[in-house]
Design a protein around this motif. Structure first.
Motif, PDB file in Angstrom:
ATOM      1  N   GLY A  94      -6.917 -11.335 -19.553  1.00 29.46           N
ATOM      2  CA  GLY A  94      -6.316 -11.897 -20.759  1.00 29.46           C
ATOM      3  C   GLY A  94      -5.042 -12.667 -20.466  1.00 29.46           C
ATOM      4  N   THR A  95      -4.180 -12.114 -19.619  1.00 30.71           N
ATOM      5  CA  THR A  95      -2.929 -12.803 -19.292  1.00 30.71           C
ATOM      6  C   THR A  95      -3.184 -14.068 -18.471  1.00 30.71           C
ATOM      7  N   GLU A  96      -4.194 -14.026 -17.599  1.00 34.87           N
ATOM      8  CA  GLU A  96      -4.525 -15.231 -16.819  1.00 34.87           C
ATOM      9  C   GLU A  96      -5.017 -16.353 -17.726  1.00 34.87           C
ATOM     10  N   ILE A  97      -5.895 -16.019 -18.683  1.00 37.70           N
ATOM     11  CA  ILE A  97      -6.404 -17.027 -19.616  1.00 37.70           C
ATOM     12  C   ILE A  97      -5.270 -17.571 -20.480  1.00 37.70           C
ATOM     13  N   LEU A  98      -4.368 -16.681 -20.898  1.00 35.93           N
ATOM     14  CA  LEU A  98      -3.244 -17.107 -21.733  1.00 35.93           C
ATOM     15  C   LEU A  98      -2.343 -18.082 -20.996  1.00 35.93           C
ATOM     16  N   TYR A 131       1.358  -9.863 -17.122  1.00 29.02           N
ATOM     17  CA  TYR A 131       0.516  -8.673 -16.879  1.00 29.02           C
ATOM     18  C   TYR A 131       1.399  -7.418 -16.780  1.00 29.02           C
ATOM     19  N   LEU A 132       2.477  -7.524 -16.019  1.00 28.50           N
ATOM     20  CA  LEU A 132       3.428  -6.415 -15.897  1.00 28.50           C
ATOM     21  C   LEU A 132       4.020  -6.061 -17.251  1.00 28.50           C
ATOM     22  N   LEU A 133       4.411  -7.060 -18.013  1.00 29.51           N
ATOM     23  CA  LEU A 133       5.039  -6.843 -19.309  1.00 29.51           C
ATOM     24  C   LEU A 133       4.104  -6.070 -20.249  1.00 29.51           C
ATOM     25  N   VAL A 134       2.845  -6.485 -20.324  1.00 18.92           N
ATOM     26  CA  VAL A 134       1.878  -5.834 -21.217  1.00 18.92           C
ATOM     27  C   VAL A 134       1.587  -4.413 -20.749  1.00 18.92           C
ATOM     28  N   VAL A 161      14.063  -9.298 -18.462  1.00 20.50           N
ATOM     29  CA  VAL A 161      13.815  -9.770 -17.088  1.00 20.50           C
ATOM     30  C   VAL A 161      12.480 -10.500 -16.988  1.00 20.50           C
ATOM     31  N   PRO A 162      11.335  -9.898 -17.374  1.00 22.27           N
ATOM     32  CA  PRO A 162      10.071 -10.643 -17.286  1.00 22.27           C
ATOM     33  C   PRO A 162      10.008 -11.841 -18.234  1.00 22.27           C
TER      34      PRO A 162
END
Length: 429
Positions: A94-98, A131-134, A161-162
């Motif tokens: 999901g994060t990659e597509i976003l 990805y880390l944030l989610v 930070v992120p």
């Protein structure tokens, strides 16, 4: 070659995130070194599968490998392992597509990362920070209530930070979109992106370590205060015992005085003057271990006050080889928990038995009435008390003593008898 290097760093980052997420959320059942090595090997397998560049194959391996790692390394069930593995997959894709959609919106090319190394680095770095944030947000959501309450407001400030990293990476990418960078600058761009990526997860690693260290310090402080209170209590009891021994020594004089009194009223007044001293002392001496006798005396009085039947059998062993502070900490915590359970039961009782077997070990069995089966999660007993601030400190202290004397500790619940049973075996040298 640069793409391969980026992929290596990408999977190292994902492995660190996996380690951070699972170690924070679950209870390990392997040693730390085993967990690190096994999870690292698992992500080498994922890295190898990624090189085939087949999306569905990569997805299958992510679910399969993560599920196996979580199940084998942590104290969770299969369903939980698969569930969190699917979360890893969904959030990652999901994060990659976003980020790719954002890249298309800003730079007019959805698949530019396939042909341009700078675009590829931007998509990888930004998507992994997101990805880390989610995953950190989900981690806080899945954490137990008491763990969430321990997290300070600073935790949410860490998300700056992120978020700032994503903005910075986007700004850098926009610069590279407008201006063609020389090879030296491209290399610096790559290093900066990778350092930014790892600095984000490092921030959360350091924060989690500080939270755990603070929690451990608070527990140690609470245990020390509790031990000091027990020590003071027994000092008071011992002083009372001394006073009683002095009184017993003078009892003959008291009896002589009573015998010489002629008036019955004078006799009653004299006896009434002695009675409070007699009422404050009730020492049980059955084990030939003064500290053990004091503890039994204490809980005999407490159980009588709360109408709890308290049966003791310590005639064949008295744990005299234990230090007084250790014996006090062990039995006070166990008996405190037993009383808390028994006092809420319909039929209130506690049984303590300390015995010796074949000169090989001493056994301690403590059983008490318990109408409701204890709730367990990840191998830990959960409390029903509203105030959970000190929950677990008593058992932590017990386990510390058990480890010190190389003993074996276990507990179980007998549903038929509505009884909670604690068993400790002390190996003899």
């Amino acid at each position: 070659m640069p793409k391969y290097i980026i992929d290596v760093f990408m999977y190292v980052f994902e492995w660190l995130l996996f380690f951070y997420y699972t170690n924070t959320l679950f209870r390990r059942k392997r040693q730390t070194a085993v967990t690190i090595i096994a999870s690292f090997v698992g992500y080498i397998v994922l890295f190898a599968a990624y090189q085939f560049n087949i999306t569905y194959l990569n997805a299958i391996f992510i679910i399969l490998v993560n599920s196996l790692l979580i199940k084998l390394l942590f104290d969770v069930g299969y369903k939980t392992a698969v569930f969190h593995s699917i979360i890893f997959l969904v959030v990652m894709f999901g994060t990659e597509i976003l980020v790719m959609s954002l890249s298309n919106l800003l730079f007019g090319s959805f698949n530019a990362f396939e042909n341009e190394i700078i675009a590829y680095l931007f998509v990888i770095s930004s998507s992994k920070v997101l990805y880390l944030l989610v995953m950190v947000l989900l981690l806080n959501l899945f954490a137990q209530k008491e763990d969430r309450e321990q997290r300070s407001k600073i935790f949410w400030l860490l998300f700056l930070v992120p978020l700032s990293s994503i903005l910075m990476l986007t700004a850098f990418r926009y610069i590279t979109y407008l201006v063609e960078l020389p090879s030296e600058m491209s290399l610096l761009w790559m290093v900066a992106c990778l350092l930014t990526l790892f600095s984000n997860i490092l921030v959360f690693f350091i924060y989690e370590y500080s939270v755990k260290s603070t929690k451990e310090l608070e527990q140690l402080k609470a245990l020390r205060i509790r031990e000091e209170q027990d020590k003071k209590y027994f000092e008071v009891i011992e002083q009372s015992n001394h006073e009683m021994r002095v009184f017993s020594h003078n009892i003959r004089n008291h009896l002589t005085q009573i015998r010489n009194l002629d008036d019955i009223q004078e006799v009653r007044s004299y006896v009434d003057g002695l009675y409070p001293d007699l009422d404050t002392f009730s020492r049980i001496g059955i084990s030939k271990n003064p500290m053990l006798d004091l503890i039994i005396s204490k809980y005999t009085a407490l159980c009588e006050k709360h109408h709890i039947r308290f049966d003791v059998d310590v005639k064949t062993a008295n744990l005299s080889y234990m230090e007084n502070t250790d014996l006090s900490t062990l039995l006070n915590n166990l008996l405190d928990n037993a009383m808390e359970s028994a006092v809420q039961s319909k039929v209130k009782w506690i049984e303590l038995k300390i015995f010796s077997r074949n000169q090989q070990y001493d056994g301690l069995i403590l059983s008490n009435s318990c109408d409701e089966e204890p709730t367990e999660k990840n191998g830990k007993l959960l409390t029903s008390k509203k105030d959970k601030s000190e929950h677990g400190l008593g058992i932590a202290a017990v386990k510390k003593i058990v480890k010190k004397y190389n003993a074996i500790y276990d507990w179980n619940y007998n549903e038929r008898k509505n009884a909670f049973l604690t068993t400790i075996a002390f190996k003899k040298a």
